[in-house]
Design a protein around this motif. Structure first.
Motif, PDB file in Angstrom:
ATOM      1  N   GLU A   1       0.818  -1.225   0.000  1.00 53.33           N
ATOM      2  CA  GLU A   1       0.000   0.000   0.000  1.00 53.33           C
ATOM      3  C   GLU A   1       0.841   1.260   0.000  1.00 53.33           C
ATOM      4  O   GLU A   1       0.312   2.351  -0.192  1.00 53.33           O
ATOM      5  CB  GLU A   1      -0.981  -0.004   1.170  1.00 53.33           C
ATOM      6  CG  GLU A   1      -0.397  -0.133   2.542  1.00 53.33           C
ATOM      7  CD  GLU A   1      -1.499  -0.270   3.595  1.00 53.33           C
ATOM      8  OE1 GLU A   1      -2.637   0.115   3.296  1.00 53.33           O
ATOM      9  OE2 GLU A   1      -1.217  -0.780   4.694  1.00 53.33           O
ATOM     10  N   ARG A   2       2.146   1.126   0.177  1.00 54.87           N
ATOM     11  CA  ARG A   2       3.016   2.299   0.060  1.00 54.87           C
ATOM     12  C   ARG A   2       4.375   1.844  -0.473  1.00 54.87           C
ATOM     13  O   ARG A   2       4.718   0.660  -0.407  1.00 54.87           O
ATOM     14  CB  ARG A   2       3.188   3.005   1.406  1.00 54.87           C
ATOM     15  CG  ARG A   2       3.841   2.163   2.487  1.00 54.87           C
ATOM     16  CD  ARG A   2       3.852   2.865   3.831  1.00 54.87           C
ATOM     17  NE  ARG A   2       4.463   2.045   4.864  1.00 54.87           N
ATOM     18  CZ  ARG A   2       5.761   2.021   5.141  1.00 54.87           C
ATOM     19  NH1 ARG A   2       6.587   2.780   4.436  1.00 54.87           N
ATOM     20  NH2 ARG A   2       6.240   1.263   6.098  1.00 54.87           N
ATOM     21  N   SER A   3       5.131   2.770  -1.017  1.00 56.02           N
ATOM     22  CA  SER A   3       6.477   2.489  -1.509  1.00 56.02           C
ATOM     23  C   SER A   3       7.280   3.781  -1.451  1.00 56.02           C
ATOM     24  O   SER A   3       6.843   4.768  -0.845  1.00 56.02           O
ATOM     25  CB  SER A   3       6.426   1.925  -2.931  1.00 56.02           C
ATOM     26  OG  SER A   3       5.873   2.878  -3.836  1.00 56.02           O
ATOM     27  N   THR A   4       8.422   3.785  -2.090  1.00 54.36           N
ATOM     28  CA  THR A   4       9.257   4.984  -2.129  1.00 54.36           C
ATOM     29  C   THR A   4       9.367   5.482  -3.568  1.00 54.36           C
ATOM     30  O   THR A   4       9.022   4.778  -4.517  1.00 54.36           O
ATOM     31  CB  THR A   4      10.661   4.678  -1.585  1.00 54.36           C
ATOM     32  OG1 THR A   4      11.236   3.614  -2.364  1.00 54.36           O
ATOM     33  CG2 THR A   4      10.592   4.253  -0.119  1.00 54.36           C
ATOM     34  N   GLU A   5       9.875   6.705  -3.712  1.00 56.92           N
ATOM     35  CA  GLU A   5       9.979   7.310  -5.049  1.00 56.92           C
ATOM     36  C   GLU A   5      10.866   6.480  -5.967  1.00 56.92           C
ATOM     37  O   GLU A   5      10.616   6.364  -7.168  1.00 56.92           O
ATOM     38  CB  GLU A   5      10.546   8.732  -4.909  1.00 56.92           C
ATOM     39  CG  GLU A   5      10.447   9.557  -6.168  1.00 56.92           C
ATOM     40  CD  GLU A   5       9.016   9.858  -6.579  1.00 56.92           C
ATOM     41  OE1 GLU A   5       8.747   9.915  -7.796  1.00 56.92           O
ATOM     42  OE2 GLU A   5       8.165  10.027  -5.681  1.00 56.92           O
TER      43      GLU A   5
ATOM     44  N   CYS B   1      -5.145   3.241 -10.911  1.00 55.40           N
ATOM     45  CA  CYS B   1      -5.960   3.097  -9.696  1.00 55.40           C
ATOM     46  C   CYS B   1      -5.068   2.937  -8.479  1.00 55.40           C
ATOM     47  O   CYS B   1      -3.850   2.812  -8.593  1.00 55.40           O
ATOM     48  CB  CYS B   1      -6.875   1.883  -9.846  1.00 55.40           C
ATOM     49  SG  CYS B   1      -5.947   0.342 -10.044  1.00 55.40           S
ATOM     50  N   ASP B   2      -5.700   2.939  -7.299  1.00 51.86           N
ATOM     51  CA  ASP B   2      -4.968   2.636  -6.069  1.00 51.86           C
ATOM     52  C   ASP B   2      -5.303   1.216  -5.630  1.00 51.86           C
ATOM     53  O   ASP B   2      -6.132   0.539  -6.229  1.00 51.86           O
ATOM     54  CB  ASP B   2      -5.269   3.654  -4.972  1.00 51.86           C
ATOM     55  CG  ASP B   2      -6.746   3.704  -4.598  1.00 51.86           C
ATOM     56  OD1 ASP B   2      -7.493   2.759  -4.940  1.00 51.86           O
ATOM     57  OD2 ASP B   2      -7.159   4.695  -3.972  1.00 51.86           O
TER      58      ASP B   2
ATOM     59  N   LYS C   1      -1.673   4.576  -7.873  1.00 57.57           N
ATOM     60  CA  LYS C   1      -1.958   5.894  -7.307  1.00 57.57           C
ATOM     61  C   LYS C   1      -1.805   5.841  -5.786  1.00 57.57           C
ATOM     62  O   LYS C   1      -1.933   4.779  -5.172  1.00 57.57           O
ATOM     63  CB  LYS C   1      -3.373   6.332  -7.676  1.00 57.57           C
ATOM     64  CG  LYS C   1      -3.550   6.673  -9.155  1.00 57.57           C
ATOM     65  CD  LYS C   1      -4.959   7.156  -9.431  1.00 57.57           C
ATOM     66  CE  LYS C   1      -5.127   7.580 -10.890  1.00 57.57           C
ATOM     67  NZ  LYS C   1      -6.514   8.044 -11.166  1.00 57.57           N
ATOM     68  N   ASN C   2      -1.546   6.961  -5.175  1.00 61.57           N
ATOM     69  CA  ASN C   2      -1.420   7.085  -3.710  1.00 61.57           C
ATOM     70  C   ASN C   2      -0.237   6.308  -3.151  1.00 61.57           C
ATOM     71  O   ASN C   2      -0.237   5.923  -1.983  1.00 61.57           O
ATOM     72  CB  ASN C   2      -2.710   6.644  -3.008  1.00 61.57           C
ATOM     73  CG  ASN C   2      -3.907   7.477  -3.429  1.00 61.57           C
ATOM     74  OD1 ASN C   2      -3.757   8.647  -3.778  1.00 61.57           O
ATOM     75  ND2 ASN C   2      -5.094   6.877  -3.403  1.00 61.57           N
ATOM     76  N   GLY C   3       0.770   6.035  -3.995  1.00 60.51           N
ATOM     77  CA  GLY C   3       2.011   5.447  -3.490  1.00 60.51           C
ATOM     78  C   GLY C   3       2.049   3.946  -3.415  1.00 60.51           C
ATOM     79  O   GLY C   3       3.066   3.375  -2.990  1.00 60.51           O
ATOM     80  N   GLY C   4       0.983   3.266  -3.797  1.00 63.60           N
ATOM     81  CA  GLY C   4       0.982   1.811  -3.769  1.00 63.60           C
ATOM     82  C   GLY C   4       1.824   1.210  -4.880  1.00 63.60           C
ATOM     83  O   GLY C   4       2.210   1.883  -5.841  1.00 63.60           O
ATOM     84  N   LEU C   5       2.118  -0.079  -4.730  1.00 62.04           N
ATOM     85  CA  LEU C   5       2.975  -0.763  -5.699  1.00 62.04           C
ATOM     86  C   LEU C   5       2.627  -2.247  -5.726  1.00 62.04           C
ATOM     87  O   LEU C   5       2.318  -2.843  -4.685  1.00 62.04           O
ATOM     88  CB  LEU C   5       4.439  -0.559  -5.307  1.00 62.04           C
ATOM     89  CG  LEU C   5       5.537  -1.195  -6.161  1.00 62.04           C
ATOM     90  CD1 LEU C   5       6.775  -0.291  -6.172  1.00 62.04           C
ATOM     91  CD2 LEU C   5       5.924  -2.572  -5.631  1.00 62.04           C
ATOM     92  N   ILE C   6       2.668  -2.840  -6.906  1.00 59.93           N
ATOM     93  CA  ILE C   6       2.446  -4.287  -7.046  1.00 59.93           C
ATOM     94  C   ILE C   6       3.644  -4.903  -7.746  1.00 59.93           C
ATOM     95  O   ILE C   6       4.051  -4.443  -8.824  1.00 59.93           O
ATOM     96  CB  ILE C   6       1.157  -4.591  -7.840  1.00 59.93           C
ATOM     97  CG1 ILE C   6      -0.064  -4.107  -7.063  1.00 59.93           C
ATOM     98  CG2 ILE C   6       1.040  -6.089  -8.125  1.00 59.93           C
ATOM     99  CD1 ILE C   6      -1.384  -4.294  -7.803  1.00 59.93           C
TER     100      ILE C   6
END
Length: 437
Positions: free
Chosen positions: A57-61, A112-113, A156-161
């Motif tokens: 649900e979150r990651s880094t730049e 999407c998020d 979106k919103n910093g998430g990542l898969i």
């Protein structure tokens, strides 16, 4: 009236849009050995691609670069993954480590998020195809088809898969998750906690082969209930069924209620017994129809000496329970649970070596529709898959096989069990009605 278990039909992901980069081939950071890797008769059983996704649900730049650079570093240790399949002089599959064609790596962006994607435990093929990169042009050309692919999709919103496609001949679930977690360790700047062991000749067949029972495991079931026609006639539906702690306790109570069980029963055994029985009823198996439950059992600790801790390959066998559908439906679930426990306990060194010898001599024969393969991923260490921005909130897979049932962890705290299977439409509706706790 008891309430049914919550069921979810897999969405087709038609609203999901993913833009991909052109794949690049990631190579090991340093020079790696050439030659070839022997593949065992267990490795030969299934060389399909197994796709998995890890949802953060979150990651880094700089998350994409972190994952890509860590992949290059971990491939130094897991160098067979940059090779390709080949054939030995005896015509057996090997990994050709001279063909250092690398691991295809794709960067992607989705519209999407994570919250809008919903339940990701089992994915529709169209969703999986957007989140996991595969090269369809090499599908029938094993000499150039990658053994591993990786795709990082920013949300979106910093998430990542992170989407992975792994050739099953390279590893079972235990080895695969150990590779992913080693990759994550390097991304966090840590040394590998387990160094991979690549010598698969420790699981070579014996000469001469020594094939012993139980011979029930080798039985090919005939279709006395005309299930084949049902599978051809109707649309196949994949659904997931969520069991929280309360429902799991109810299932375990059912599996011990009749007093037939001789020992404590795990949630896995109780659920497997319930699902096997319910599926047989939903498919309207005739009383004299033979039905089989089979399940993968890790035998690493069963050999003497044990298989090395870092063994990278397949080290599971599939013990079976065999009876008629009439016996299965009429007996208490506690008796079915006892059958499953006895099958698991049969796995020792003689059993594992016998199965290796059998597969080397006769090869693997596809399971019939009367067979249910129950595979549990609930004990795999997905929680260690932290690339530096926390554990994955969800884990998912796809491409469920027709005769398979998968147990995954679920719920916000990962203490629930998600049961996933595929059935013809009418049978699935019946299964859902019957599956009440």
């Amino acid at each position: 009236m008891p309430s049914p278990v919550a069921a979810f039909t897999v969405g087709d992901g038609s609203s999901l849009t993913v833009e991909r980069s052109i794949p690049i081939a990631v190579q090991p950071e340093h020079k790696t050995p050439g030659g070839s890797i022997f593949l065992t008769s267990i490795d030969h059983v299934d060389h399909i691609l197994v796709s998995t996704v890890y949802c953060f649900e979150r990651s880094t730049e700089n998350a994409v670069d972190v994952v890509k650079q860590a992949l290059s570093k971990v491939l130094v240790h897991y160098y067979p993954l940059v090779g390709r399949l080949g054939k030995s002089s005896e015509g057996k599959l090997i990994v050709d480590c001279e063909k250092k064609l690398g691991v295809p790596f794709v960067e992607a962006v989705a519209n999407c998020d994570l919250d809008s994607l919903g339940d990701m435990s089992i994915l529709h093929p169209d969703v999986l195809g957007k989140l996991v990169y595969t090269d369809s042009t090499t599908q029938n050309m094993p000499e150039i088809a990658p053994l591993l692919t990786a795709q990082v999709t920013k949300l979106k919103n910093g998430g990542l898969i992170l989407g992975i496609a792994f050739n099953h001949c390279m590893s079972d679930g235990i080895s695969a998750i150990r590779f992913i977690n080693s990759w994550a360790e390097i991304a966090r700047g840590e040394p590998l906690s387990v160094v991979p062991y690549h010598d698969r000749t420790i699981l070579k067949p014996r000469m001469p082969p020594q094939i012993c029972g139980p011979y029930d495991d080798f039985v090919q079931l005939s279709d006395e209930s005309n299930m084949t026609a049902l599978y051809k006639k109707e649309q196949l539906v994949c659904r997931s069924f969520h069991f929280d702690s309360e429902k799991l306790a109810a299932v375990k109570k059912m599996a011990t209620a009749c007093g037939q069980g001789k020992r404590s029963i795990t949630s896995f055994v109780a659920l497997a017994a319930l699902v096997w029985r319910t599926r047989s009823m939903a498919l309207k198996m005739k009383p004299h129809q033979q039905t089989m439950l089979t399940l993968p059992v890790d035998f690493r600790s069963k050999l003497s000496p044990p298989v090395p801790d870092g063994y990278f390959g397949n080290a599971v066998v599939f013990p079976c329970c065999l009876c008629t559908a009439g016996e299965l439906i009429d007996e208490p679930i506690s008796s079915t649970a006892e059958r499953i426990i006895e099958a698991i306990e049969r796995v020792n060194e003689d059993y594992a070596r016998s199965r290796i010898d059998y597969l080397d001599r006769y090869g693997f024969k596809e399971f019939s529709l009367g067979t249910l393969l129950v595979s549990s991923w609930t004990k795999l260490a997905f929680g260690s898959t932290d690339f530096g921005w926390g554990e994955p909130r969800q884990f998912g897979t796809g491409g469920l096989q027709t005769k398979s049932c998968l147990f995954l962890r679920g719920g916000r705290d990962n203490k629930d069990v998600v049961v996933v299977l595929e059935l013809p439409f009418s049978a699935m509706n019946t299964f859902q009605e019957l599956l009440q706790v």
